[in-house]
Design a protein around this motif. Sequence first.
Motif, PDB file in Angstrom:
ATOM      1  N   GLN A   1      -7.231  30.989  20.678  1.00  0.00           N
ATOM      2  CA  GLN A   1      -7.729  32.302  21.082  1.00  0.00           C
ATOM      3  C   GLN A   1      -8.582  32.184  22.339  1.00  0.00           C
ATOM      4  O   GLN A   1      -8.471  33.011  23.259  1.00  0.00           O
ATOM      5  CB  GLN A   1      -8.544  32.923  19.939  1.00  0.00           C
ATOM      6  N   ILE A   2      -9.411  31.153  22.401  1.00  0.00           N
ATOM      7  CA  ILE A   2     -10.250  30.943  23.581  1.00  0.00           C
ATOM      8  C   ILE A   2      -9.393  30.588  24.787  1.00  0.00           C
ATOM      9  O   ILE A   2      -9.612  31.084  25.899  1.00  0.00           O
ATOM     10  CB  ILE A   2     -11.307  29.858  23.305  1.00  0.00           C
ATOM     11  N   LEU A   3      -8.393  29.749  24.582  1.00  0.00           N
ATOM     12  CA  LEU A   3      -7.484  29.402  25.674  1.00  0.00           C
ATOM     13  C   LEU A   3      -6.773  30.637  26.210  1.00  0.00           C
ATOM     14  O   LEU A   3      -6.667  30.844  27.425  1.00  0.00           O
ATOM     15  CB  LEU A   3      -6.446  28.384  25.190  1.00  0.00           C
ATOM     16  N   LEU A   4      -6.270  31.472  25.310  1.00  0.00           N
ATOM     17  CA  LEU A   4      -5.578  32.690  25.714  1.00  0.00           C
ATOM     18  C   LEU A   4      -6.512  33.626  26.482  1.00  0.00           C
ATOM     19  O   LEU A   4      -6.104  34.265  27.459  1.00  0.00           O
ATOM     20  CB  LEU A   4      -5.012  33.403  24.483  1.00  0.00           C
ATOM     21  N   PHE A   5      -7.759  33.689  26.067  1.00  0.00           N
ATOM     22  CA  PHE A   5      -8.750  34.532  26.732  1.00  0.00           C
ATOM     23  C   PHE A   5      -9.003  34.036  28.149  1.00  0.00           C
ATOM     24  O   PHE A   5      -9.055  34.823  29.100  1.00  0.00           O
ATOM     25  CB  PHE A   5     -10.050  34.521  25.926  1.00  0.00           C
ATOM     26  N   LEU A   6      -9.114  32.716  28.314  1.00  0.00           N
ATOM     27  CA  LEU A   6      -9.340  32.131  29.634  1.00  0.00           C
ATOM     28  C   LEU A   6      -8.126  32.335  30.533  1.00  0.00           C
ATOM     29  O   LEU A   6      -8.265  32.628  31.725  1.00  0.00           O
ATOM     30  CB  LEU A   6      -9.644  30.637  29.501  1.00  0.00           C
ATOM     31  N   ILE A   7      -6.932  32.181  29.958  1.00  0.00           N
ATOM     32  CA  ILE A   7      -5.703  32.371  30.735  1.00  0.00           C
ATOM     33  C   ILE A   7      -5.600  33.805  31.222  1.00  0.00           C
ATOM     34  O   ILE A   7      -5.269  34.066  32.381  1.00  0.00           O
ATOM     35  CB  ILE A   7      -4.468  31.997  29.886  1.00  0.00           C
ATOM     36  N   LYS A   8      -5.886  34.754  30.342  1.00  0.00           N
ATOM     37  CA  LYS A   8      -5.789  36.171  30.710  1.00  0.00           C
ATOM     38  C   LYS A   8      -6.795  36.533  31.798  1.00  0.00           C
ATOM     39  O   LYS A   8      -6.469  37.272  32.737  1.00  0.00           O
ATOM     40  CB  LYS A   8      -6.023  37.048  29.483  1.00  0.00           C
ATOM     41  N   ASP A   9      -8.009  36.014  31.694  1.00  0.00           N
ATOM     42  CA  ASP A   9      -9.037  36.348  32.692  1.00  0.00           C
ATOM     43  C   ASP A   9      -8.735  35.683  34.030  1.00  0.00           C
ATOM     44  O   ASP A   9      -8.814  36.295  35.086  1.00  0.00           O
ATOM     45  CB  ASP A   9     -10.413  35.917  32.184  1.00  0.00           C
ATOM     46  N   GLY A  10      -8.385  34.403  33.988  1.00  0.00           N
ATOM     47  CA  GLY A  10      -8.028  33.683  35.200  1.00  0.00           C
ATOM     48  C   GLY A  10      -9.195  33.178  36.025  1.00  0.00           C
ATOM     49  O   GLY A  10      -9.014  32.430  36.990  1.00  0.00           O
ATOM     50  N   GLY A  11     -10.405  33.570  35.653  1.00  0.00           N
ATOM     51  CA  GLY A  11     -11.578  33.155  36.418  1.00  0.00           C
ATOM     52  C   GLY A  11     -12.380  32.088  35.696  1.00  0.00           C
ATOM     53  O   GLY A  11     -11.957  31.529  34.689  1.00  0.00           O
ATOM     54  N   ALA A  12     -13.552  31.794  36.234  1.00  0.00           N
ATOM     55  CA  ALA A  12     -14.460  30.823  35.627  1.00  0.00           C
ATOM     56  C   ALA A  12     -15.492  31.584  34.799  1.00  0.00           C
ATOM     57  O   ALA A  12     -16.259  32.395  35.333  1.00  0.00           O
ATOM     58  CB  ALA A  12     -15.143  29.985  36.702  1.00  0.00           C
ATOM     59  N   LEU A  13     -15.510  31.334  33.491  1.00  0.00           N
ATOM     60  CA  LEU A  13     -16.358  32.092  32.581  1.00  0.00           C
ATOM     61  C   LEU A  13     -17.407  31.206  31.938  1.00  0.00           C
ATOM     62  O   LEU A  13     -17.174  30.019  31.680  1.00  0.00           O
ATOM     63  CB  LEU A  13     -15.508  32.743  31.487  1.00  0.00           C
ATOM     64  N   SER A  14     -18.546  31.790  31.641  1.00  0.00           N
ATOM     65  CA  SER A  14     -19.594  31.076  30.915  1.00  0.00           C
ATOM     66  C   SER A  14     -19.330  31.172  29.417  1.00  0.00           C
ATOM     67  O   SER A  14     -18.537  32.004  28.961  1.00  0.00           O
ATOM     68  CB  SER A  14     -20.959  31.689  31.232  1.00  0.00           C
ATOM     69  N   ALA A  15     -20.007  30.337  28.642  1.00  0.00           N
ATOM     70  CA  ALA A  15     -19.876  30.393  27.189  1.00  0.00           C
ATOM     71  C   ALA A  15     -20.323  31.750  26.671  1.00  0.00           C
ATOM     72  O   ALA A  15     -19.736  32.295  25.726  1.00  0.00           O
ATOM     73  CB  ALA A  15     -20.709  29.278  26.552  1.00  0.00           C
ATOM     74  N   GLU A  16     -21.337  32.322  27.303  1.00  0.00           N
ATOM     75  CA  GLU A  16     -21.825  33.636  26.876  1.00  0.00           C
ATOM     76  C   GLU A  16     -20.763  34.713  27.096  1.00  0.00           C
ATOM     77  O   GLU A  16     -20.568  35.588  26.244  1.00  0.00           O
ATOM     78  CB  GLU A  16     -23.094  33.993  27.648  1.00  0.00           C
ATOM     79  N   GLU A  17     -20.042  34.652  28.208  1.00  0.00           N
ATOM     80  CA  GLU A  17     -19.003  35.643  28.499  1.00  0.00           C
ATOM     81  C   GLU A  17     -17.820  35.508  27.547  1.00  0.00           C
ATOM     82  O   GLU A  17     -17.250  36.495  27.086  1.00  0.00           O
ATOM     83  CB  GLU A  17     -18.546  35.500  29.951  1.00  0.00           C
TER      84      GLU A  17
END
Length: 229
Positions: free
Chosen positions: A169-185
Amino acid sequence: MSIIGVLIVEDDPMVVEVNRGFVNAIPGFKVVGVARTGKEAVEMAACLKPALTLLDVYLPDMSGLAALQEIRRRGLPTDVLLVTAAQDAETVQNAFRYGAVDYIIKPFKFGRLKTALEGFAHLYSRLNKDGRLDQDDIDRLALGRTPVVVNEVGAAEMPKGLNEVTLKQILLFLIKDGGALSAEEVAAGLGLARVTARRYLEYLSQLGRVTLEMQYGSVGRPIKRYKIV
């Protein structure tokens, strides 16, 4: 190399043509049929026997997950890759429980589908060769079905307290966003505790699936940001 037949299950004509173009652009793959409903998907999977089915969740007559369950109930010889806008945890979890080999969230980049199909081609090739498989072969194939854990040095067991569904789920979220995200985001986006999100992100960093970037401000500690590789 034998051609891998692909059935596309999608009710939006424009998306069908985009997906058809993507699949046909990948060497070794060919779209052999298009179904626009869940019922058609099951019937065409039984008739055409495609090696791979690209399945949407949102269909006019039934959920794509219901179609997947029916495909499994009938024992139809097709693997299923979900390509859908659905991204709630329950749907993702059930897709993998029902045997999906991968899950791609719309809209997606061509490279993501290409990676998924190339991984599937390797799996398909090994399983369709004559001869027996030893434990090392099976381990490589089993781990290769889940892009989450594949890396240069192999995949160790997940740390205690982490689970594969949340990791995906976290991987899919990162793939969809495409940017660099913090743990809080990431935590806010998925409804997780920040410390939980950080543990998964650090694990993904160890696996080489995300890169770590440090964002320095004028005061305070730098913020760690994670981006999908």
